[in-house]
Design an enzyme around this catalytic site. Structure first.
Site, PDB file in Angstrom:
ATOM      1  N   HIS A   4      22.532  33.336  11.384  1.00 13.37           N
ATOM      2  CA  HIS A   4      23.191  34.233  12.341  1.00 13.37           C
ATOM      3  C   HIS A   4      22.830  33.834  13.774  1.00 13.37           C
ATOM      4  CE1 HIS A   4      22.971  37.556   9.059  1.00 13.37           C
ATOM      5  NE2 HIS A   4      24.230  37.188   9.163  1.00 13.37           N
TER       6      HIS A   4
ATOM      7  N   LYS B  67      28.440  47.470   1.187  1.00 12.31           N
ATOM      8  CA  LYS B  67      27.104  46.938   0.893  1.00 12.31           C
ATOM      9  C   LYS B  67      26.058  48.044   0.948  1.00 12.31           C
ATOM     10  CE  LYS B  67      27.994  42.317   2.787  1.00 12.31           C
ATOM     11  NZ  LYS B  67      27.708  41.381   3.902  1.00 12.31           N
TER      12      LYS B  67
ATOM     13  N   ARG C 137      30.101  29.534   6.324  1.00 12.73           N
ATOM     14  CA  ARG C 137      29.277  28.459   5.752  1.00 12.73           C
ATOM     15  C   ARG C 137      30.083  27.560   4.838  1.00 12.73           C
ATOM     16  NH1 ARG C 137      25.367  33.133   3.922  1.00 12.73           N
ATOM     17  NH2 ARG C 137      27.485  33.922   3.732  1.00 12.73           N
TER      18      ARG C 137
ATOM     19  N   SER D 209      21.710  36.879   4.144  1.00 15.06           N
ATOM     20  CA  SER D 209      20.842  38.066   4.193  1.00 15.06           C
ATOM     21  C   SER D 209      20.507  38.546   2.785  1.00 15.06           C
ATOM     22  CB  SER D 209      21.535  39.197   4.964  1.00 15.06           C
ATOM     23  OG  SER D 209      21.762  38.825   6.287  1.00 15.06           O
TER      24      SER D 209
HETATM   25  O1  PNS Z   1      28.038  40.887   7.714  1.00 18.07           O
HETATM   26  P1  PNS Z   1      29.205  41.525   6.998  1.00 18.07           P
HETATM   27  O2  PNS Z   1      28.728  42.656   6.126  1.00 18.07           O
HETATM   28  O3  PNS Z   1      30.015  40.527   6.233  1.00 18.07           O
HETATM   29  O4  PNS Z   1      30.159  42.143   8.136  1.00 18.07           O
HETATM   30  C1  PNS Z   1      31.353  42.784   7.778  1.00 18.07           C
HETATM   31  C2  PNS Z   1      31.778  43.754   8.883  1.00 18.07           C
HETATM   32  C3  PNS Z   1      30.724  44.829   9.065  1.00 18.07           C
HETATM   33  C4  PNS Z   1      31.962  42.999  10.188  1.00 18.07           C
HETATM   34  C5  PNS Z   1      33.129  44.404   8.428  1.00 18.07           C
HETATM   35  O5  PNS Z   1      32.892  45.120   7.258  1.00 18.07           O
HETATM   36  C6  PNS Z   1      33.730  45.303   9.485  1.00 18.07           C
HETATM   37  O6  PNS Z   1      34.352  44.834  10.425  1.00 18.07           O
HETATM   38  N1  PNS Z   1      33.546  46.635   9.354  1.00 18.07           N
HETATM   39  C7  PNS Z   1      34.009  47.594  10.344  1.00 18.07           C
HETATM   40  C8  PNS Z   1      35.180  48.446   9.805  1.00 18.07           C
HETATM   41  C9  PNS Z   1      36.538  47.828  10.115  1.00 18.07           C
HETATM   42  O7  PNS Z   1      36.904  47.618  11.246  1.00 18.07           O
HETATM   43  N2  PNS Z   1      37.297  47.534   9.034  1.00 18.07           N
HETATM   44  C10 PNS Z   1      38.661  47.028   9.135  1.00 18.07           C
HETATM   45  C11 PNS Z   1      38.809  45.548   9.396  1.00 18.07           C
HETATM   46  S1  PNS Z   1      38.111  44.503   8.231  1.00 18.07           S
END
Ligand code: PNS
Length: 167
Positions: free
Chosen positions: A18, A42, A95, A132
């Site tokens: 990250h 998650k 990745r 993670s």
């Molecule tokens: O590190 P991650 O868990 O892969 O990140 C995913 C994350 C948190 C960026 C994604 O779940 C997110 O954007 N959540 C916010 C809610 C949202 O906007 N959802 C609609 C578009 S995907």
């Protein structure tokens, strides 16, 4: 055109992979917002406020550029945050093909929702295997996570930290 990029994620916890993506993004954009977002898909291990602190401390530790701010967001869509701060771009580290498959639908939905573009950043291949979830698993079973995370995260996960520091 916006020169602000948002690097969102669960960061549970932040890894060297990250940090690599965050630093590369800071080399390209005037301002970078690292955004800790709750991912409902998650089961989180670390409270959001603590994840935010760990990122801030890790950035200080690694002498990160000053154009990076760290924030959290829990009240709506990711694109709402982007619109609020005037960011036109979301940057995600990928990745490999599996990450592209996971990220592509979110990128398309975010563009449809608010015309926010997503750019994929390739991390250093040295970090290609770091995630993670792997770090959480190794730490929970008592293994050494120091090759994968900044020192503050290693201390936090392996309990070397001052017990008086709030979590
Ligand atoms: O590190 P991650 O868990 O892969 O990140 C995913 C994350 C948190 C960026 C994604 O779940 C997110 O954007 N959540 C916010 C809610 C949202 O906007 N959802 C609609 C578009 S995907």
């Amino acid at each position: 055109m916006s020169n602000i990029a948002v690097v969102p994620g669960s960061f549970d916890p932040v890894t060297l992979g990250h940090l690599d993506v965050i630093q590369r993004t800071a080399n390209v954009f005037d301002e970078v917002h690292v955004l800790v977002v709750h991912n409902p898909d998650k089961n989180a291990m670390i409270p959001i406020a603590r994840r935010l602190e760990l990122i801030e401390q890790a950035l200080l530790e690694t002498g990160a550029p000053r154009n990076i701010v760290v924030r959290s967001w829990s009240v709506g869509l990711l694109v709402d945050y982007c619109t609020d701060v005037g960011a036109g771009v979301i940057v995600k580290g990928v990745r490999g093909a599996k990450d592209v498959d996971y990220e592509t639908p979110m990128a398309i939905v975010n563009r449809n929702l608010a015309r926010i573009e997503t750019m994929f950043m390739m991390p250093n291949p040295q970090h290609a295997h770091v995630s993670s979830s792997l770090v959480r698993q190794v730490a929970s079973l008592g293994g050494d996570v120091s090759p994968y995370v900044p020192e503050v995260v290693r201390e936090f996960l392996q309990g070397d930290t001052d017990p008086n520091i709030s979590v």
